[in-house]
Design a protein around this motif. Structure first.
Motif: not given
Ligand SMILES: Cc1cc2nc3c(=O)[nH]c(=O)nc-3n(C[C@H](O)[C@H](O)[C@H](O)COP(=O)(O)OP(=O)(O)OC[C@H]3O[C@@H](n4cnc5c(N)ncnc54)[C@H](O)[C@@H]3O)c2cc1C
Length: 394
Positions: A16-17, A36-37, A48-49, A110, A132, A161, A186, A296, A306, A308-309
């Motif tokens: 997402i981020g 991306e892995q 997700i919201h 999501r 990575l 990541d 869920r 994250d 809600s 995190g994203a």
């Molecule tokens: C139960 C639950 C409900 C939630 N509900 C909400 C909501 O309603 N609204 C909201 O805003 N947030 C919500 N969240 C939180 C939200 O899902 C996360 O905060 C958000 O996805 C974080 O985005 P991100 O890009 O940091 O991580 P992610 O979206 O998790 O992306 C990380 C990416 O990095 C990749 N990656 C990981 N390690 C490696 C590596 N070593 N090498 C290459 N790639 C790698 C992964 O495959 C993945 O694609 C919820 C979380 C949970 C657990």
């Protein structure tokens, strides 16, 4: 390192981020590649919201219309007592979200959010199947090493990541994320299984140390989603989720209102998963001279607001603004950290306390926030401009 705009920015993680940051940096004229892995795009994840503070960034990227076409704009966010169903607080959304907070409020899958964000990237921006495993300084550059034995050099590396970030590990060493002592069941299933049960578009049912959240995942109100949170002493595995036991879940929420029990009891067995909720303390690591963290990877928190994203997208915007308003990545990273720390700490704290909207609440500080133009004045403001998405994601 060059003190000018970095030549090559590598983003680790196209979730997402990462996708949001990639699209934003491309709009800013930066040379970006994502690693991306996963072997390719898959519509994974649950519901997700998209709160207005997140949708504002989607609109800036011109991917808001696509998200709206997938998702549902709930009429209100309804909060009820879990046992009696008594109304605690009702926040009007729908048109009111636009009027009061300046952008819509959407619930969706999501995977659909991910697809919408991908559509904002230039085609072929992502190298898939690149896990990575390490980062090494190489003169002015940084070498990224991947599990498939390949490597690449970049001037700047941004870790998007996620919870178990390898980029964070490269910066400060391995630190296991903390299990919060809470898990969430869920599940999603077709409306037909609900029978004649009347359901609000978006409801949080509150009891002392448990809650159940329910909403629609799609525009047509055909796919129903719930998340049911409960304390649990331990999480026995490294996996983030396990298959959920419907009978265990029903037993835990037995004291809830009949409508909630109905929702949980009608979940097909194979539709339920159980998720461990992990977090890190609020002494966030944002990065340093040539490496930064967003989402994250930087600040995993309990999902009880809600947000995190939404925080990942706000991070991405502020990092772009910091890059545009400073000279050298180290200064940009410091400006990014300075600007984000306080808001993230507050969201982290309120998420942990799980008090947001339990009673009459003014959520403007969360939903009305505009990462594109928020202070400080030293960071350039990003203007809303419309743009047609460049990549149709099937
Ligand atoms: C139960 C639950 C409900 C939630 N509900 C909400 C909501 O309603 N609204 C909201 O805003 N947030 C919500 N969240 C939180 C939200 O899902 C996360 O905060 C958000 O996805 C974080 O985005 P991100 O890009 O940091 O991580 P992610 O979206 O998790 O992306 C990380 C990416 O990095 C990749 N990656 C990981 N390690 C490696 C590596 N070593 N090498 C290459 N790639 C790698 C992964 O495959 C993945 O694609 C919820 C979380 C949970 C657990």
């Amino acid at each position: 390192m060059s003190q000018h705009i970095p030549e090559r920015i590598a983003i680790v993680g196209a979730g997402i981020g990462g996708c949001a940051l990639g699209a934003l940096l491309q709009r800013g004229g930066y040379n970006v590649r994502l690693f991306e892995q996963a072997p390719g795009f898959a519509r994974v994840g649950a519901g997700i919201h998209l709160s207005p503070n997140l949708m504002r960034v989607m609109r800036f990227l011109s991917v808001d219309i696509l998200a709206l076409s997938f998702g549902q704009e709930p009429a209100a966010f309804v909060n009820r007592r879990g046992d009696t169903g008594a109304l605690l607080y009702r926040l009007p959304l729908g048109n009111a979200a636009n009027e009061v907070f300046g952008a819509p409020f959407v619930t969706l899958k999501r995977g659909d959010l991910h697809a919408a964000l991908l559509s904002g990237l230039t085609p072929d921006s992502i190298a898939w199947g690149k896990r990575l495993v390490g980062l090494e300084p190489r003169g002015d550059a940084i070498e990224l090493r991947f599990a498939d034995q390949s490597s690449v050099r970049a001037d700047i590396v941004i870790g998007a990541d996620g919870l178990k970030s390898r980029v964070r590990e490269a910066l400060i060493g391995y630190e296991r994320p903390t299990f919060s002592g809470q898990v969430a069941f869920r599940g999603a299933y077709p409306k037909a299984l609900l029978g004649n049960l009347p359901v609000d578009d978006l409801t949080k049912w509150w009891c002392d140390d448990t809650f159940v959240l329910s909403y629609w995942l799609d525009n047509a109100r055909e796919q129903f989603y719930f998340a049911a949170m409960t304390p649990q002493l331990e999480w026995p595995t490294d996996a983030s989720s396990l298959p959920g036991d419907v009978h265990e879940m029903i037993g835990i929420f037995t004291g809830y209102h009949a409508d909630v029990r109905h929702m949980l009891e009608h979940a097909p067995r194979d539709s339920v998963t159980k998720w461990a909720l992990f977090e890190r303390p609020a002494n966030f690591i944002f990065g340093e001279d040539r490496v930064a963290l967003i989402g994250d990877a930087c600040h995993p928190m309990r999902p009880f607001m809600s947000q995190g994203a939404a925080m990942a997208l706000e991070d991405a915007v502020v990092l772009l603004r910091a890059l545009s308003g400073t000279t050298g990545f180290g200064a940009a990273c410091a400006a990014y950290a300075a600007h984000r720390r306080e808001r993230l700490a507050l969201i982290h704290q309120v998420s942990s306390a799980n008090t947001f909207m339990r009673g009459p609440t003014d959520p403007t500080w969360v939903f009305g926030y505009d990462a594109l133009s928020d202070r400080p004045d030293s960071l350039p403001i990003l203007q809303h401009v419309s743009r047609v998405p460049r990549w149709e994601v099937a």
